[in-house]
Scaffold this active site. Sequence first.
Site, PDB file in Angstrom:
ATOM      1  N   ASP A  65      32.319  31.814  -4.848  1.00  0.00           N
ATOM      2  CA  ASP A  65      33.816  32.272  -4.243  1.00  0.00           C
ATOM      3  C   ASP A  65      34.291  31.261  -3.415  1.00  0.00           C
ATOM      4  OD1 ASP A  65      35.597  34.169  -2.978  1.00  0.00           O
ATOM      5  OD2 ASP A  65      34.299  35.845  -4.177  1.00  0.00           O
ATOM      6  N   THR A 102      40.581  37.867  -5.661  1.00  0.00           N
ATOM      7  CA  THR A 102      38.999  37.580  -5.936  1.00  0.00           C
ATOM      8  C   THR A 102      39.301  38.449  -6.879  1.00  0.00           C
ATOM      9  OG1 THR A 102      38.186  36.942  -4.043  1.00  0.00           O
ATOM     10  CG2 THR A 102      36.278  37.782  -5.464  1.00  0.00           C
ATOM     11  N   ASP A 221      33.560  31.423   0.185  1.00  0.00           N
ATOM     12  CA  ASP A 221      34.285  31.761   0.162  1.00  0.00           C
ATOM     13  C   ASP A 221      34.453  33.014   1.811  1.00  0.00           C
ATOM     14  OD1 ASP A 221      37.128  33.382  -0.246  1.00  0.00           O
ATOM     15  OD2 ASP A 221      35.373  35.140   0.051  1.00  0.00           O
ATOM     16  N   HIS A 225      37.327  32.434   5.264  1.00  0.00           N
ATOM     17  CA  HIS A 225      37.793  32.875   5.676  1.00  0.00           C
ATOM     18  C   HIS A 225      37.956  33.091   7.133  1.00  0.00           C
ATOM     19  CE1 HIS A 225      39.996  35.774   2.492  1.00  0.00           C
ATOM     20  NE2 HIS A 225      38.608  35.574   1.665  1.00  0.00           N
ATOM     21  N   ASP A 268      36.523  31.074  -8.386  1.00  0.00           N
ATOM     22  CA  ASP A 268      37.626  32.139  -8.460  1.00  0.00           C
ATOM     23  C   ASP A 268      38.885  31.643  -7.268  1.00  0.00           C
ATOM     24  OD1 ASP A 268      36.982  32.431  -6.311  1.00  0.00           O
ATOM     25  OD2 ASP A 268      37.083  35.167  -5.984  1.00  0.00           O
ATOM     26  N   HIS A 269      39.282  31.245  -6.804  1.00  0.00           N
ATOM     27  CA  HIS A 269      40.427  30.935  -6.190  1.00  0.00           C
ATOM     28  C   HIS A 269      40.170  29.065  -5.574  1.00  0.00           C
ATOM     29  CE1 HIS A 269      38.757  33.100  -2.518  1.00  0.00           C
ATOM     30  NE2 HIS A 269      38.787  34.314  -3.633  1.00  0.00           N
ATOM     31  N   HIS A 389      44.049  33.146   0.965  1.00  0.00           N
ATOM     32  CA  HIS A 389      44.080  33.105  -0.594  1.00  0.00           C
ATOM     33  C   HIS A 389      45.240  34.284  -0.731  1.00  0.00           C
ATOM     34  CE1 HIS A 389      40.771  35.736  -1.980  1.00  0.00           C
ATOM     35  NE2 HIS A 389      40.100  34.833  -0.439  1.00  0.00           N
TER      36      HIS A 389
HETATM   37 ZN   LIG Z   1      36.917  35.161  -4.127  1.00  0.00          ZN
END
Ligand SMILES: [Zn+2]
Length: 458
Positions: A65, A102, A221, A225, A268-269, A389
């Site tokens: 992630d 996500t 991820d 964040h 995912d990103h 994101h």
């Molecule tokens: Zn994600």
Amino acid sequence: MVKSKPSQSPFSGYPVYKLFLILIYLIVLVEAVTVSGSDSPSPYAWPSHASKKLNKPVVLLISSDGFRFGYQFKTETPNIDLLISRGTEAQTGLIPVFPTMTFPNHYSIATGLYPAYHGIIMNKFTDPITGEFYNKNLDPKWWLGEPLWVTAVNQGLKAATVYWPGSEVPKGSWTCPTGFCKAPYNVSFPLEERVDTILSYFDLPESEIPDFMTLYLDEPDIQGHKYGPDDPRITEAVAKVDKMIGRVIKGLKKRKVFSDVHVILLGDHGMVTNCDKKVIYIDDLADWIKVPVDWIQAYFPVLAINPRWGKDVENPDEKNMELVAKMNEALSSGKVENGEFLKVYFKEKLPKRLHYSESSRIPPIIGMVGEGLMVKQNRTNVQECFGNHGYDNMFFSMRSIFIGHGPRFRRGKKVPSFENVQVYNVVVEILGLRPAPNNGSSLFTQSILLPFGATRET
Ligand SMILES: [Zn+2]
């Protein structure tokens, strides 16, 4: 001279310490051949198809992630590098779908559908028609389309999921079976144990080994964040993910199936910092138009507005048009701080490349927020610095990675970036399944996979 008695053993008379050294040498040799070393790859530890065990295609789909494209250059990643050098890589990354969040993206990867068609249009949203609130609910009514695990079991294959957004939702022949569907999601479940759960499936008799498996890793991820993409703690998280990939590779090698399994590693990103503290305040638009707080479903990275005009308003569409026009007039006036970084659209007028209009769940008015910017109602909120994101999927910072390794993926091949809705067809093709209707291209698989039955070059 007395002739010595013939030895009972070739080692009789050998000093004990030498026997001991030979024994140690043999143990080390056997270990090197069977386990092939450590998490770090060795060019000599890849016995090609000599150890072939599986007689059916198997796909292990791994998501890391928030693995922004480029993170792999932050630190030593020997295991990801091994997959890249011996597999096929999207050279400039995997393009997420909009919004680059996500849940929409994981479910696009799983279904081959854009969010407008699979229904998970944001991580959280209120259905403008019914007023129902979605917040990662598991009620099947929210989850449209046909994810890979359903396609697999509907057609008689076996599937197993160690987390993936949507995998706990019963659908078709998929019941999220105990032992083959990790649920409920638990962020504290150690990554090592997630990997080991996957590896344990390869200890089953071949007919019981799931044909399709998902493995979800929350990092990097979480760190992204908290601290933004440039923090040293991201580098640590990337190293941790690489270690988990090493654990997968080592475990598959130990079971002599590494060269037989299709391992797809993707994210995912990406992630972008908002530490520039550039903010657009909705209250700054008040001289042009007042937007009621309860009309705003989300501020950023996607501004989502669901106007609720009173019954006395005869023509709500006209009022909506006025709202959009006034907001854009304000934002482009040069008098609203950072106004140039926000543009407001009717969802039907959004750029077509976003594929973000064909769902009644998408609120009628969407604001596209500039890269890394925040939108807030007013200046009373605390300003924080973190990573985020969800922005336009055109931004390079939102890209993730794609690496495919296994019999159908060419070694050392680079392919141009592509959107993650293509992944569904790739997996379906490898498994020999019939695809459900999706937004990917059936021709795409030919550009990335070797033909079925082709011998992989060594
Ligand atoms: Zn994600």
